[in-house]
Design an enzyme around this catalytic site. Structure first.
Site, short mmCIF file in Angstrom:
data_model
loop_
_atom_site.label_atom_id
_atom_site.label_comp_id
_atom_site.label_asym_id
_atom_site.label_seq_id
_atom_site.Cartn_x
_atom_site.Cartn_y
_atom_site.Cartn_z
N SER A 1 29.52 35.23 35.10
CA SER A 1 30.72 35.89 35.74
C SER A 1 31.17 37.04 34.75
CB SER A 1 32.02 35.56 35.94
OG SER A 1 31.58 34.75 36.95
N CYS B 1 29.50 39.33 32.98
CA CYS B 1 27.81 39.81 32.12
C CYS B 1 27.31 40.85 32.37
CB CYS B 1 27.55 38.63 31.51
SG CYS B 1 28.99 36.91 30.77
N GLY B 2 27.47 41.12 33.35
CA GLY B 2 26.30 42.86 34.12
C GLY B 2 25.90 42.40 34.84
N THR C 1 26.61 42.35 38.20
CA THR C 1 26.66 43.27 39.34
C THR C 1 25.79 44.87 38.86
OG1 THR C 1 27.78 42.28 40.58
CG2 THR C 1 28.09 44.52 41.53
N ASN D 1 40.37 41.01 36.33
CA ASN D 1 39.25 40.23 37.14
C ASN D 1 39.84 41.13 38.40
OD1 ASN D 1 37.54 39.02 38.62
ND2 ASN D 1 38.69 37.14 38.91
C1 SPV Z 1 32.23 35.06 39.65
O1 SPV Z 1 33.09 35.09 39.38
O2 SPV Z 1 31.15 34.69 39.24
C2 SPV Z 1 32.31 35.88 40.99
C3 SPV Z 1 33.55 36.04 41.33
O3 SPV Z 1 31.32 36.23 41.68
S1 SPV Z 1 34.34 34.38 42.72
O4 SPV Z 1 33.90 34.72 43.76
O5 SPV Z 1 36.04 35.03 41.66
O6 SPV Z 1 33.21 33.25 41.78
MN MN Z 2 29.61 34.78 40.67
#
Ligand code: SPV
Ligand code: MN
Length: 613
Positions: free
Chosen positions: A262, A264-265, A267, A377
């Site tokens: 999560s 770390c680039g 998206t 976040n």
């Molecule tokens: C992640 O944290 O990997 C996400 C957001 O994609 S969550 O829905 O909080 O997992």
């Molecule tokens: Mn995720």
């Protein structure tokens, strides 16, 4: 339940669905049950009720709303997310479990009466494209219209998929209650937040939370159920984006998947300008009839981190977030109906409404800590079809053929920006050794180097050794293996990053070219790295930027000491894991030997690429 809802419930002709609805309505005691069939009218209803019930507030821009999660409910909860473990069974030590009987008793008692004074919504979704080899029907029960609205944006409707089951019980189900709410419509008792996963019954109970990573059944909760299902059925369920890479001046598209921890680039890699996106978070991978790996996006939307989305670094998303359309922003700062977030490329107001309530610059939160204007976040929820860079195959029931898989970690001092594995099994080893510095997506401390195999560690519900074996086997079964790459966008010197955020496009197009045999590479002890001339040309073509030899040397030198230290850490972690395939251990040993040999041969700790060529 009114007649309309009753008709919809009976319309799927599934006794299992009816029994589940009856059972949890009896337990949670909502005032009313509302059943949706995913019609346009129902989607409008979900959207409108989120506002009527006060869980979302309209922003000034048409179609935009804001939702706030509670102060202590801003990320995924790890401590109280547990797999219900039947007596006599065991899982890896790293997987958080609770005795099934004890856990069920606890969570069902927390759910008891949790929907009093509220409505229970019943909604049907489909994970993966409808009517395909990837489809998994999923039933959601929730008392939160924000959860429902998020799911209507993020997932494909599944009413027809449920009909296709013809009464069968092969579907996932999720029971969620936000629990008692305060005046801001936030969960009051986050100390009683529980997320309990039942792999046997393919269901998840989640209570006393609202943050989507905890509450939205189809996202990270379904991910865990699907990992277990994939493990039994010999396919892969991964924490991966899917995107189409489109090289300059060539008319072709090459599909990549990528797993990044999560924040770390992930998206932003899936959204690199002039490429095309299929999904940004979760992918199912299966072998197709032609012996290749095919991937499908489980979702149809993005629940993305909004921090640092600005016109320079992420122009496509920035534009989507600043023009009228249906979207939800969460945990941002709002002033006079206008949203603000960290790193948006403009000054933020000094007061407004945020996740802590009425916010002023310099104030402390209930825990005595300074409150930032928006949460790190903070997120946006949007349909991928709304984006101008959506790939034409985003809903293809066949999925897309995968040519490359990227694993991205976050380290400031060890790995080069891009490296290609020596083979499939070497790639699986690289993936199983992913390390990353922790971020705000998960509640707890930030900036700690954590081992995160396949960037999927938080969601693993099968023993790690078995999971690695599944990956090895998946590749062995294919006639054409995707190439495996590792990236690191976060190399630093002092406080300064060695790369600009947009540089990832160069690494992507280099990987794309490698898949087509267009670039030679330098073989190093850790894998293949690009030649200077090739990346220099890409920098010039893409950004009209001069990429110097000095920059290249700094970024691509082999840092033997750091790399060996990492291998030592990995060795220690896997020493206590049972059932890890010998191939993995062999890769750890061999990589270390190659590094130490290089050190001996060159008589130094840091070796420049040209010394290897
Ligand atoms: C992640 O944290 O990997 C996400 C957001 O994609 S969550 O829905 O909080 O997992
Ligand atoms: Mn995720």
């Amino acid at each position: 339940m009114d007649d309309d809802s009753r008709k919809k419930l009976e319309g799927v002709k599934n006794k299992h669905v009816e029994a589940i609805v009856e059972r949890y309505a009896g337990l949670c005691k909502p005032d009313r049950i509302v059943v949706l069939d995913g019609s346009k009218k129902d989607l409008e209803f979900a959207r409108a009720q989120s506002v009527v019930k006060g869980e979302e507030t309209p922003l000034r821009m048409g179609g935009h709303t804001v939702h706030f999660d509670g102060y202590y409910d801003q990320g995924r909860e790890a401590k109280n997310t547990r797999v219900l473990l039947p007596k006599g069974q065991s899982l890896s030590k790293s997987i958080n479990t609770i005795d099934k009987e004890e856990g069920l008793k606890e969570v069902l008692s927390l759910l008891e009466g949790s929907m009093k004074g509220k409505e229970m919504v019943v909604a049907f979704f489909c994970l993966g494209p409808e009517n395909s080899m990837f489809s998994i029907p999923a039933l959601q029960l929730t008392d939160s219209y924000y959860v429902l609205h998020s799911e209507c944006i993020l997932y494909r409707q599944g009413y027809d998929e449920f009909k296709r089951l013809k009464g069968d019980d092969k579907f996932f189900h999720f029971v969620h209650s936000a629990g008692e709410l305060d005046e801001r419509k936030n969960t009051k008792n986050v100390d009683k937040r529980r997320i309990y996963i039942d792999l046997e019954e393919e269901r998840v109970f989640t209570v006393n939370n609202q943050y989507a990573g905890n509450s939205v059944g189809l996202k990270k909760l379904a991910l865990r159920l699907a990992i277990s299902k994939a493990n039994k059925e010999d396919w892969l369920c991964e924490h991966m984006f899917i995107m189409g890479a489109r090289p300059l001046h060539k008319d072709r598209v090459t599909y990549f998947t990528g797993a990044f921890p999560s924040s770390c680039g992930k998206t932003s890699t899936a959204m690199i300008p002039n490429q095309s996106i299929i999904g940004d978070d979760i992918a199912y991978l299966k072998k197709g009839g032609d012996g290749r790996a095919y991937a499908a996006n489980v979702e149809q939307g993005i629940f993305g981190i909004i921090q640092d989305i600005n016109p320079v670094d992420d122009p496509v998303i920035y534009k989507a977030l600043t023009t009228p359309r249906e979207l939800i922003m969460s945990n941002i700062l709002v002033k006079e109906g206008v949203p603000y977030w960290l790193g948006m490329g403009q000054d933020l107001p000094e007061a407004g409404i945020n996740f802590s309530g009425e916010w002023r610059k310099g104030m402390n939160g209930p825990d005595g800590k300074p409150v930032l204007p928006a949460h790190k976040n903070a997120r946006y929820t949007i349909r991928i079809s709304e984006l101008e860079n959506v790939d034409e195959k985003s809903n293809d029931p066949k999925g897309v053929p995968v040519s490359g898989i990227i694993y991205g970690g976050r380290d400031s001092d060890t790995s080069p920006p891009v490296v290609e594995s020596l083979s499939w099994s070497h790639g699986v080893f690289i993936a199983a050794a992913v390390e990353s510095e922790t971020t705000a997506a998960k509640i707890g401390s930030e900036g700690i180097r954590a081992h995160d195999p396949m960037a999927n560690m938080d969601f693993l519900v099968v023993p790690l050794g078995k999971y690695i074996e599944n990956h090895l086997k998946f590749g062995d079964d294919l006639d054409y293996c995707p190439r495996i790459f590792a990236t690191n966008y976060f190399l630093k010197e002092g406080d300064k990053f060695l790369n600009d955020k947009v540089d990832k496009k160069v690494w992507l197009l280099w990987m794309e070219g490698r898949v087509h045999g267009e670039y030679e590479a330098i073989e190093t002890p850790i894998g293949f790295i690009p030649k200077y001339e090739d990346v220099k040309t890409l920098f010039r073509q893409i950004f009209k930027k001069e990429y110097t030899k000095e920059q290249y040397d700094r970024q691509f030198s082999i840092r033997i000491k750091k790399l060996v230290e990492r291998l030592d850490r990995i060795e220690n972690i896997y020493a206590v894991e049972e059932g890890v395939p010998e191939v993995f251990h062999a890769h750890v040993r061999q990589q270390k030997e190659r590094l130490l040999e290089l050190k001996k041969e060159k008589g130094k700790e840091v070796v420049k690429p040209e010394e290897l060529a």
